[in-house]
Design an enzyme around this catalytic site. Structure first.
Site, short mmCIF file in Angstrom:
data_model
loop_
_atom_site.label_atom_id
_atom_site.label_comp_id
_atom_site.label_asym_id
_atom_site.label_seq_id
_atom_site.Cartn_x
_atom_site.Cartn_y
_atom_site.Cartn_z
N GLY A 1 33.07 12.54 16.35
CA GLY A 1 33.32 13.21 17.63
C GLY A 1 34.57 12.64 18.28
CG ASP B 1 30.87 -6.00 14.82
OD1 ASP B 1 31.47 -5.93 13.74
OD2 ASP B 1 29.66 -6.30 14.90
CE1 TYR C 1 24.61 0.30 3.64
CE2 TYR C 1 24.21 0.43 1.28
CZ TYR C 1 25.05 0.14 2.33
OH TYR C 1 26.33 -0.31 2.09
CB VAL D 1 29.00 2.91 16.27
CG1 VAL D 1 30.25 2.08 16.15
CG2 VAL D 1 27.98 2.58 15.19
N1 LIG Z 1 30.29 -5.73 0.97
C1 LIG Z 1 30.03 -4.86 0.03
O1 LIG Z 1 29.86 -5.24 -1.14
C2 LIG Z 1 29.93 -3.38 0.36
C3 LIG Z 1 29.62 -2.49 -0.67
C4 LIG Z 1 29.52 -1.15 -0.37
C5 LIG Z 1 29.74 -0.67 0.90
N2 LIG Z 1 30.05 -1.55 1.89
C6 LIG Z 1 30.23 -0.99 3.24
O2 LIG Z 1 31.32 -1.61 3.90
C7 LIG Z 1 31.04 -1.77 5.31
C8 LIG Z 1 31.22 -3.22 5.72
O3 LIG Z 1 30.33 -4.03 4.96
P1 LIG Z 1 30.34 -5.62 5.04
O4 LIG Z 1 30.01 -6.14 3.69
O5 LIG Z 1 31.56 -6.08 5.72
O6 LIG Z 1 29.06 -5.88 5.94
P2 LIG Z 1 28.89 -6.71 7.30
O7 LIG Z 1 27.45 -6.72 7.60
O8 LIG Z 1 29.59 -8.02 7.17
O9 LIG Z 1 29.70 -5.82 8.33
C9 LIG Z 1 29.17 -4.76 9.02
C10 LIG Z 1 29.58 -4.89 10.48
O10 LIG Z 1 29.07 -3.77 11.22
C11 LIG Z 1 28.51 -4.25 12.42
N3 LIG Z 1 27.51 -3.28 12.88
C12 LIG Z 1 26.32 -2.97 12.31
N4 LIG Z 1 25.68 -2.04 13.02
C13 LIG Z 1 26.49 -1.72 14.07
C14 LIG Z 1 26.38 -0.83 15.18
N5 LIG Z 1 25.31 -0.06 15.34
N6 LIG Z 1 27.40 -0.78 16.06
C15 LIG Z 1 28.49 -1.57 15.92
N7 LIG Z 1 28.65 -2.44 14.89
C16 LIG Z 1 27.66 -2.51 13.99
C17 LIG Z 1 27.93 -5.61 12.07
O11 LIG Z 1 27.71 -6.44 13.18
C18 LIG Z 1 28.99 -6.15 11.12
O12 LIG Z 1 30.03 -6.81 11.82
C19 LIG Z 1 29.62 -1.25 5.52
O13 LIG Z 1 29.67 0.06 6.03
C20 LIG Z 1 29.02 -1.25 4.12
O14 LIG Z 1 28.05 -0.26 3.99
C21 LIG Z 1 30.13 -2.90 1.66
#
Ligand SMILES: NC(=O)c1ccc[n+]([C@@H]2O[C@H](COP(=O)([O-])OP(=O)(O)OC[C@H]3O[C@@H](n4cnc5c(N)ncnc54)[C@H](O)[C@@H]3O)[C@@H](O)[C@H]2O)c1
Length: 356
Positions: free
Chosen positions: A124, A55, A167, A81
């Site tokens: 990858g 993260d 997004y 990432v």
């Molecule tokens: N929560 C929802 O309702 C929901 C709905 C649809 C899709 N999602 C998907 O589920 C996943 C998790 O969502 P969430 O709600 O837990 O959000 P969140 O923001 O709590 O979690 C995302 C995590 O990714 C990390 N992150 C962001 N960019 C990064 C990078 N470049 N390198 C490393 N880490 C990085 C952030 O620090 C965070 O810990 C996401 O991919 C989101 O698109 C969530």
């Protein structure tokens, strides 16, 4: 030399199952310090696997996974990432991406890089080490849908240059990348199209209906409803989603699968229910209708039901109660840990003034 370490120094972890070498997997969770990722970490750790969380802490927090730090099956890596990563793993849950509009619109270019370059890097890695990758995609790939409810066959209705495009299109191309790697390189992929999710560790201030209402109710402020409140929303509780993600990862379904709760409630129902669960004196305040506020959002989860035997099981009230408890603890934590900066004494510079 013999050192006695008193028991209060040794950390207590939540109980974990013991898995034999054969059943224990090395699992990478990108975005594992976020809302969904940290709950997934809890489940996989408790199931007895070795979990590496990667993260960059953009929206995630160390606090979400701190209860595992130091455990022999757990590793936390501060890594973005967008940069390549070389580790040995069997499965990759690729969740890294900001998820709510204020977070992903904060830096659209970075959101695009995370979803494109970040996904390429993880694919990858999956190719190199022969790991299976599950992409956390989203219902936003359906855009502003013309079909209700949305099933996985629907191609979506997305504006490629709108404010949400970084997004929506980022996730759409991430899906495309998964299938290119599957067809061209034989990488095993799984794609979960996640619908609205709520629960503890969700972000408190990103303007979502559930978090807004809970915060307003807990703080005795009016619960603000836009329009008449007859718009509907459907939310799944985070533990249901996490079970779905694990089932999908370990299934043989490589095509996209919707994971969400099809039970719709009006915004007004949410407001009334949350108000009564919090036992709050707050009023419900009606404001003018928000622009582009979708009237309906509802997943078609027949595929997940049929092929994974999965459906949400946590009743709305139970999920809300757990979330309310979490939010009230967080508010307390914030109140007790407010950083109040001390005024600094003015500093006199010695010597000649400098142009900085
Ligand atoms: N929560 C929802 O309702 C929901 C709905 C649809 C899709 N999602 C998907 O589920 C996943 C998790 O969502 P969430 O709600 O837990 O959000 P969140 O923001 O709590 O979690 C995302 C995590 O990714 C990390 N992150 C962001 N960019 C990064 C990078 N470049 N390198 C490393 N880490 C990085 C952030 O620090 C965070 O810990 C996401 O991919 C989101 O698109 C969530």
């Amino acid at each position: 030399l013999f050192f006695y370490i008193p028991s209060f120094f040794s950390q207590k972890y939540p109980p974990v199952k013991f898995l034999s070498e054969k059943d224990r997997k090395r699992i990478l969770i990108t975005g594992g310090a976020g809302f969904v990722g940290s709950h997934l970490t809890d489940k996989l750790m408790m199931d007895g696997h070795e979990v590496t969380v990667v993260d960059n802490f953009f929206t995630g927090r160390k606090r979400n996974v701190e209860h595992w730090i130091g455990h022999e099956n757990f590793e936390l890596i501060n890594h973005d990432v967008v940069e390549p990563l070389y580790i040995e793993v069997d499965q990759i849950y690729h969740l890294a991406s900001p998820a709510s509009p204020p977070n992903y619109m904060y830096n659209p270019i970075k959101t695009l890089k995370t979803n494109t370059i970040g996904t390429l890097n993880m694919l990858g890695l999956a190719k190199r080490v022969g790991a299976r990758l599950l992409l956390a995609s989203t219902s936003e790939v359906y855009g502003d849908p013309e079909v209700h409810p949305q099933n996985e066959e629907y191609w979506g209705h997305v504006n490629p240059i709108g404010p949400r495009a970084c997004y929506d299109e980022g996730k759409r191309v991430a899906e495309t990348m998964c299938y290119a790697y599957m067809k061209q390189e034989g990488v095993e992929v799984r794609v979960a199209r996640i619908f609205n999710t709520f629960g503890s560790r969700m972000h408190m201030n990103d303007g979502r209906v559930v978090s807004n209402f809970i915060l307003q109710a807990l703080q005795g402020e009016p619960l603000t409803v836009y329009g008449t409140g007859s718009q509907t929303r459907a939310f799944q509780y985070v533990s249901d989603l996490v079970n779905g993600l694990v089932l999908l990862m370990n299934s043989n379904i490589s095509s996209p699968v919707n994971l969400g709760n099809p039970e719709e409630h009006t915004i007004l129902e949410f407001a009334r229910l949350i108000k009564s669960l919090v036992v709050s004196q707050s009023q419900i305040q009606f404001l003018s209708e928000a622009q582009d506020d979708p009237q309906r959002r509802r997943p078609d989860i027949r595929k997940a039901r049929m092929m994974l035997g999965w459906e949400p099981v946590v009743p709305l009230e139970e999920g809300l109660n757990k979330t309310i408890q979490y939010f009230s603890r967080e508010l307390e934590h914030q109140a007790n840990n407010q950083y109040i900066p001390k005024p600094k004494a003015a500093r006199m510079k010695k010597g000649r003034p400098r142009h900085n």
